[in-house]
Design a protein around this motif. Structure first.
Motif, PDB file in Angstrom:
ATOM      1  N   SER A  22       0.468  -1.177  -0.387  1.00  0.00           N
ATOM      2  CA  SER A  22       0.194  -0.563  -0.119  1.00  0.00           C
ATOM      3  C   SER A  22       0.801   1.572  -0.053  1.00  0.00           C
ATOM      4  CB  SER A  22      -0.555  -0.336   1.103  1.00  0.00           C
ATOM      5  OG  SER A  22      -1.617  -0.410   1.412  1.00  0.00           O
ATOM      6  N   LEU A  23       0.082   2.405  -0.360  1.00  0.00           N
ATOM      7  CA  LEU A  23       1.017   3.530  -0.564  1.00  0.00           C
ATOM      8  C   LEU A  23      -0.344   4.609  -0.630  1.00  0.00           C
ATOM      9  CD1 LEU A  23       3.052   4.318  -3.760  1.00  0.00           C
ATOM     10  CD2 LEU A  23       4.391   4.182  -0.926  1.00  0.00           C
ATOM     11  N   ARG A  24       0.275   5.671   0.158  1.00  0.00           N
ATOM     12  CA  ARG A  24      -0.972   7.104   0.843  1.00  0.00           C
ATOM     13  C   ARG A  24      -0.099   8.229  -0.559  1.00  0.00           C
ATOM     14  NH1 ARG A  24      -3.801   9.973   5.742  1.00  0.00           N
ATOM     15  NH2 ARG A  24      -1.907  10.762   5.970  1.00  0.00           N
ATOM     16  N   LEU A  25      -1.198   8.890  -0.994  1.00  0.00           N
ATOM     17  CA  LEU A  25      -0.620   9.797  -1.230  1.00  0.00           C
ATOM     18  C   LEU A  25      -0.746  10.850  -1.170  1.00  0.00           C
ATOM     19  CD1 LEU A  25      -0.260   9.079  -5.484  1.00  0.00           C
ATOM     20  CD2 LEU A  25       1.375   8.640  -3.338  1.00  0.00           C
ATOM     21  N   SER A  26      -0.388  12.149  -1.134  1.00  0.00           N
ATOM     22  CA  SER A  26      -1.230  13.471  -0.369  1.00  0.00           C
ATOM     23  C   SER A  26      -0.581  14.662  -1.443  1.00  0.00           C
ATOM     24  CB  SER A  26      -0.148  13.909   0.761  1.00  0.00           C
ATOM     25  OG  SER A  26      -0.872  12.761   1.567  1.00  0.00           O
ATOM     26  N   CYS A  27      -1.681  15.540  -1.218  1.00  0.00           N
ATOM     27  CA  CYS A  27      -1.825  16.482  -2.709  1.00  0.00           C
ATOM     28  C   CYS A  27      -1.752  18.179  -1.474  1.00  0.00           C
ATOM     29  CB  CYS A  27      -2.900  16.332  -2.781  1.00  0.00           C
ATOM     30  SG  CYS A  27      -2.470  18.079  -4.053  1.00  0.00           S
ATOM     31  N   ALA A  28      -1.055  18.512  -1.057  1.00  0.00           N
ATOM     32  CA  ALA A  28      -1.837  19.853  -0.664  1.00  0.00           C
ATOM     33  C   ALA A  28      -1.566  21.331  -1.141  1.00  0.00           C
ATOM     34  CB  ALA A  28       0.154  20.097   0.200  1.00  0.00           C
ATOM     35  N   ALA A  29      -2.651  21.723  -0.821  1.00  0.00           N
ATOM     36  CA  ALA A  29      -3.401  22.603  -2.114  1.00  0.00           C
ATOM     37  C   ALA A  29      -3.283  24.426  -1.257  1.00  0.00           C
ATOM     38  CB  ALA A  29      -4.696  22.683  -2.290  1.00  0.00           C
ATOM     39  N   SER A  30      -2.729  24.766  -2.160  1.00  0.00           N
ATOM     40  CA  SER A  30      -2.430  26.720  -1.800  1.00  0.00           C
ATOM     41  C   SER A  30      -3.009  27.675  -2.657  1.00  0.00           C
ATOM     42  CB  SER A  30      -1.516  26.466  -1.067  1.00  0.00           C
ATOM     43  OG  SER A  30      -0.604  26.887  -2.077  1.00  0.00           O
ATOM     44  N   GLY A  31      -3.525  28.702  -2.479  1.00  0.00           N
ATOM     45  CA  GLY A  31      -4.206  29.730  -3.397  1.00  0.00           C
ATOM     46  C   GLY A  31      -5.383  29.573  -4.290  1.00  0.00           C
ATOM     47  N   ILE A  32      -5.926  28.192  -3.672  1.00  0.00           N
ATOM     48  CA  ILE A  32      -7.019  27.811  -4.410  1.00  0.00           C
ATOM     49  C   ILE A  32      -8.209  27.989  -3.003  1.00  0.00           C
ATOM     50  CG2 ILE A  32      -6.887  27.176  -6.525  1.00  0.00           C
ATOM     51  CD1 ILE A  32      -7.578  24.114  -5.012  1.00  0.00           C
ATOM     52  N   ILE A  33     -10.172  28.070  -3.291  1.00  0.00           N
ATOM     53  CA  ILE A  33     -10.747  27.852  -2.416  1.00  0.00           C
ATOM     54  C   ILE A  33     -10.781  26.354  -2.595  1.00  0.00           C
ATOM     55  CG2 ILE A  33     -13.014  28.464  -1.167  1.00  0.00           C
ATOM     56  CD1 ILE A  33     -12.469  31.292  -2.844  1.00  0.00           C
ATOM     57  N   PHE A  34     -10.005  25.767  -1.508  1.00  0.00           N
ATOM     58  CA  PHE A  34      -9.922  24.313  -1.988  1.00  0.00           C
ATOM     59  C   PHE A  34     -11.434  24.068  -1.464  1.00  0.00           C
ATOM     60  CE2 PHE A  34      -8.087  20.040  -1.936  1.00  0.00           C
ATOM     61  CZ  PHE A  34      -9.037  19.553  -0.799  1.00  0.00           C
ATOM     62  N   ARG A  35     -12.365  24.602  -0.288  1.00  0.00           N
ATOM     63  CA  ARG A  35     -13.577  23.303  -0.374  1.00  0.00           C
ATOM     64  C   ARG A  35     -14.615  24.070  -1.918  1.00  0.00           C
ATOM     65  NH1 ARG A  35     -17.643  27.416   0.856  1.00  0.00           N
ATOM     66  NH2 ARG A  35     -16.224  29.575   1.518  1.00  0.00           N
ATOM     67  N   LEU A  36     -14.227  24.808  -2.531  1.00  0.00           N
ATOM     68  CA  LEU A  36     -14.668  24.654  -3.325  1.00  0.00           C
ATOM     69  C   LEU A  36     -15.268  24.011  -5.596  1.00  0.00           C
ATOM     70  CD1 LEU A  36     -15.823  29.009  -3.754  1.00  0.00           C
ATOM     71  CD2 LEU A  36     -17.225  27.232  -2.434  1.00  0.00           C
ATOM     72  N   ASN A  37     -13.741  23.287  -4.979  1.00  0.00           N
ATOM     73  CA  ASN A  37     -12.612  22.991  -6.009  1.00  0.00           C
ATOM     74  C   ASN A  37     -13.628  21.597  -5.980  1.00  0.00           C
ATOM     75  OD1 ASN A  37     -10.663  24.588  -8.116  1.00  0.00           O
ATOM     76  ND2 ASN A  37     -11.090  25.309  -5.872  1.00  0.00           N
ATOM     77  N   VAL A  38     -13.446  20.944  -7.657  1.00  0.00           N
ATOM     78  CA  VAL A  38     -13.945  19.339  -7.638  1.00  0.00           C
ATOM     79  C   VAL A  38     -12.052  19.185  -7.119  1.00  0.00           C
ATOM     80  CG1 VAL A  38     -14.111  17.399  -9.129  1.00  0.00           C
ATOM     81  CG2 VAL A  38     -15.886  19.332  -8.274  1.00  0.00           C
ATOM     82  N   MET A  39     -11.671  17.732  -6.690  1.00  0.00           N
ATOM     83  CA  MET A  39     -10.505  17.238  -6.645  1.00  0.00           C
ATOM     84  C   MET A  39     -10.215  16.571  -6.877  1.00  0.00           C
ATOM     85  SD  MET A  39      -8.730  19.832  -4.887  1.00  0.00           S
ATOM     86  CE  MET A  39      -7.191  19.025  -4.978  1.00  0.00           C
ATOM     87  N   ALA A  40      -9.207  16.073  -7.621  1.00  0.00           N
ATOM     88  CA  ALA A  40      -8.946  14.513  -8.806  1.00  0.00           C
ATOM     89  C   ALA A  40      -7.674  14.130  -8.784  1.00  0.00           C
ATOM     90  CB  ALA A  40      -9.335  14.284  -9.837  1.00  0.00           C
ATOM     91  N   TRP A  41      -7.127  12.832  -8.432  1.00  0.00           N
ATOM     92  CA  TRP A  41      -6.254  11.788  -9.104  1.00  0.00           C
ATOM     93  C   TRP A  41      -6.261  11.311  -9.924  1.00  0.00           C
ATOM     94  CZ3 TRP A  41      -1.805  12.767  -5.944  1.00  0.00           C
ATOM     95  CH2 TRP A  41      -2.196  13.524  -4.641  1.00  0.00           C
TER      96      TRP A  41
END
Length: 115
Positions: free
Chosen positions: A17-36
């Motif tokens: 197993s692995l867990r990937l993380s993505c730290a976001a800045s400069g956007i209103i995170f809660r208003l964005n659809v996020m994807a991998w």
């Protein structure tokens, strides 16, 4: 300035197993659809998993039941928990943020599954 910074990639054996993380800045995170997304050598970039602003999720058939996408609003972080990894999961994994008409990408993190 928008930044999406992925981490957590690496070399693992099949079944691990692995867990990937993505730290976001400069956007209103809660208003964005996020994807991998991911892109393997010689192949097109493909959607792996998506999570809406309301928390609904969608997965590629190839990862259903093995991968889980989640988002942590308090820390503006997107995650991808990847279990029972297979060699065909080997690719560069990219974080994506979308709020029409804007779309942003991270630089990617390499995941290699090999024995």
């Amino acid at each position: 300035q928008v930044q999406l910074v992925e981490s957590g990639g690496g070399l693992v054996q099949p079944g691990e197993s692995l867990r990937l993380s993505c730290a976001a800045s400069g956007i209103i995170f809660r208003l964005n659809v996020m994807a991998w997304y991911r892109q393997a050598p010689g192949k097109q970039r493909e959607l792996v998993a998506l999570i809406t602003t309301g928390g609904s999720t969608n997965y590629a058939d190839s990862v259903k039941g093995r991968f889980t996408i989640s988002r942590e609003q308090e820390t503006n972080t997107l995650y991808l928990q990847m279990n029972r990894l297979k060699p065909e999961d080997t690719a560069v994994y990219y974080c994506n943020a979308e709020r029409h008409p804007n779309m942003f990408w991270g630089q990617g993190t390499q995941v290699t599954v090999s024995s």
